[in-house]
Design a protein around this motif. Sequence first.
Motif, PDB file in Angstrom:
ATOM      1  N   ILE A 236       0.845  -1.201   0.000  1.00 11.83           N
ATOM      2  CA  ILE A 236       0.000   0.000   0.000  1.00 11.83           C
ATOM      3  C   ILE A 236       0.873   1.240   0.000  1.00 11.83           C
ATOM      4  O   ILE A 236       0.670   2.156  -0.792  1.00 11.83           O
ATOM      5  CB  ILE A 236      -0.976  -0.014   1.199  1.00 11.83           C
ATOM      6  N   ARG A 237       1.846   1.277   0.876  1.00 17.80           N
ATOM      7  CA  ARG A 237       2.735   2.447   0.970  1.00 17.80           C
ATOM      8  C   ARG A 237       3.480   2.677  -0.351  1.00 17.80           C
ATOM      9  O   ARG A 237       3.537   3.791  -0.862  1.00 17.80           O
ATOM     10  CB  ARG A 237       3.722   2.265   2.115  1.00 17.80           C
ATOM     11  N   SER A 238       4.030   1.628  -0.907  1.00 15.07           N
ATOM     12  CA  SER A 238       4.801   1.728  -2.140  1.00 15.07           C
ATOM     13  C   SER A 238       3.931   2.196  -3.310  1.00 15.07           C
ATOM     14  O   SER A 238       4.304   3.099  -4.067  1.00 15.07           O
ATOM     15  CB  SER A 238       5.431   0.373  -2.449  1.00 15.07           C
ATOM     16  N   ARG A 239       2.774   1.591  -3.468  1.00 13.38           N
ATOM     17  CA  ARG A 239       1.879   1.958  -4.568  1.00 13.38           C
ATOM     18  C   ARG A 239       1.326   3.364  -4.395  1.00 13.38           C
ATOM     19  O   ARG A 239       1.167   4.104  -5.363  1.00 13.38           O
ATOM     20  CB  ARG A 239       0.771   0.928  -4.708  1.00 13.38           C
ATOM     21  N   LEU A 240       1.049   3.750  -3.158  1.00  9.87           N
ATOM     22  CA  LEU A 240       0.561   5.100  -2.889  1.00  9.87           C
ATOM     23  C   LEU A 240       1.618   6.142  -3.242  1.00  9.87           C
ATOM     24  O   LEU A 240       1.304   7.184  -3.817  1.00  9.87           O
ATOM     25  CB  LEU A 240       0.156   5.209  -1.413  1.00  9.87           C
ATOM     26  N   LYS A 241       2.873   5.857  -2.951  1.00 11.54           N
ATOM     27  CA  LYS A 241       3.955   6.784  -3.293  1.00 11.54           C
ATOM     28  C   LYS A 241       4.064   6.960  -4.806  1.00 11.54           C
ATOM     29  O   LYS A 241       4.167   8.082  -5.309  1.00 11.54           O
ATOM     30  CB  LYS A 241       5.287   6.306  -2.719  1.00 11.54           C
ATOM     31  N   VAL A 242       4.037   5.869  -5.539  1.00  8.97           N
ATOM     32  CA  VAL A 242       4.100   5.944  -7.007  1.00  8.97           C
ATOM     33  C   VAL A 242       2.905   6.736  -7.538  1.00  8.97           C
ATOM     34  O   VAL A 242       3.048   7.604  -8.413  1.00  8.97           O
ATOM     35  CB  VAL A 242       4.155   4.533  -7.628  1.00  8.97           C
ATOM     36  N   LEU A 243       1.731   6.462  -7.000  1.00  2.00           N
ATOM     37  CA  LEU A 243       0.505   7.134  -7.438  1.00  2.00           C
ATOM     38  C   LEU A 243       0.582   8.638  -7.190  1.00  2.00           C
ATOM     39  O   LEU A 243       0.337   9.434  -8.104  1.00  2.00           O
ATOM     40  CB  LEU A 243      -0.704   6.528  -6.710  1.00  2.00           C
ATOM     41  N   ILE A 244       0.941   9.043  -5.995  1.00  2.00           N
ATOM     42  CA  ILE A 244       0.998  10.474  -5.685  1.00  2.00           C
ATOM     43  C   ILE A 244       2.097  11.157  -6.487  1.00  2.00           C
ATOM     44  O   ILE A 244       1.910  12.273  -6.975  1.00  2.00           O
ATOM     45  CB  ILE A 244       1.179  10.696  -4.174  1.00  2.00           C
TER      46      ILE A 244
ATOM     47  N   GLU B 217      -4.647  -1.523  -8.108  1.00  2.00           N
ATOM     48  CA  GLU B 217      -3.946  -2.429  -7.198  1.00  2.00           C
ATOM     49  C   GLU B 217      -4.239  -2.083  -5.742  1.00  2.00           C
ATOM     50  O   GLU B 217      -4.403  -2.978  -4.906  1.00  2.00           O
ATOM     51  CB  GLU B 217      -2.442  -2.421  -7.468  1.00  2.00           C
ATOM     52  N   LEU B 218      -4.308  -0.797  -5.417  1.00  2.32           N
ATOM     53  CA  LEU B 218      -4.668  -0.395  -4.059  1.00  2.32           C
ATOM     54  C   LEU B 218      -6.077  -0.869  -3.713  1.00  2.32           C
ATOM     55  O   LEU B 218      -6.317  -1.372  -2.605  1.00  2.32           O
ATOM     56  CB  LEU B 218      -4.555   1.126  -3.895  1.00  2.32           C
ATOM     57  N   ALA B 219      -6.993  -0.738  -4.643  1.00  4.33           N
ATOM     58  CA  ALA B 219      -8.367  -1.194  -4.414  1.00  4.33           C
ATOM     59  C   ALA B 219      -8.405  -2.714  -4.237  1.00  4.33           C
ATOM     60  O   ALA B 219      -9.145  -3.229  -3.394  1.00  4.33           O
ATOM     61  CB  ALA B 219      -9.272  -0.767  -5.572  1.00  4.33           C
ATOM     62  N   TYR B 220      -7.603  -3.414  -5.011  1.00  2.00           N
ATOM     63  CA  TYR B 220      -7.554  -4.872  -4.896  1.00  2.00           C
ATOM     64  C   TYR B 220      -7.035  -5.300  -3.519  1.00  2.00           C
ATOM     65  O   TYR B 220      -7.610  -6.183  -2.874  1.00  2.00           O
ATOM     66  CB  TYR B 220      -6.682  -5.473  -6.006  1.00  2.00           C
ATOM     67  N   ILE B 221      -5.956  -4.677  -3.063  1.00  2.00           N
ATOM     68  CA  ILE B 221      -5.410  -5.013  -1.745  1.00  2.00           C
ATOM     69  C   ILE B 221      -6.460  -4.763  -0.668  1.00  2.00           C
ATOM     70  O   ILE B 221      -6.653  -5.587   0.225  1.00  2.00           O
ATOM     71  CB  ILE B 221      -4.117  -4.211  -1.456  1.00  2.00           C
TER      72      ILE B 221
END
Length: 159
Positions: free
Chosen positions: A56-64, A91-95
């Motif tokens: 979540i943290r990693s994907r959120l960083k890429v997204l922002i 991917e965030l929604a899936y997690i």
Amino acid sequence: MQDRPDGRKNASYDTDFYAWCHEQARLMREGRLGELDVENVAEELESMGRSDKHQIRSRLKVLITHLLKWRYQPGRRSTSWQRTIRDQREELAYIASESPSLKGYASTILPAVYASARHAASIETGIDYSVFPDACPFSADQVADLDFLPIEPEGDDQG
């Protein structure tokens, strides 16, 4: 390797992790809980939870980072950036769907992740760090919204 009651060898956690996982699953299914490597099973279960949080943290960083790039470099927008934004959201929604107890986690860490994404966006765009807002300019709902793409700030000439 450890001996099993039937004389065969158990897979060792340290020497063959894949075989050990399958052995532990088999023992559970057979109800042979007393033969489980309880300490290592517990450690692996905890690790799986940490892995979801890390994702979540990693994907959120890429997204922002990509939302900032989209907002502050309108002249460089690409379908690749748009696809990255969409992929990270999906991917965030899936997690969150697989681990509902983590549904609000992204909102909780948004301020800390934004600080990191702000630095990444500055490095990737060449735009001075101070140009980006001190606090995340996107709400948690906007970050999660599959269709949201930010517009450039008024008077921006960073293209």
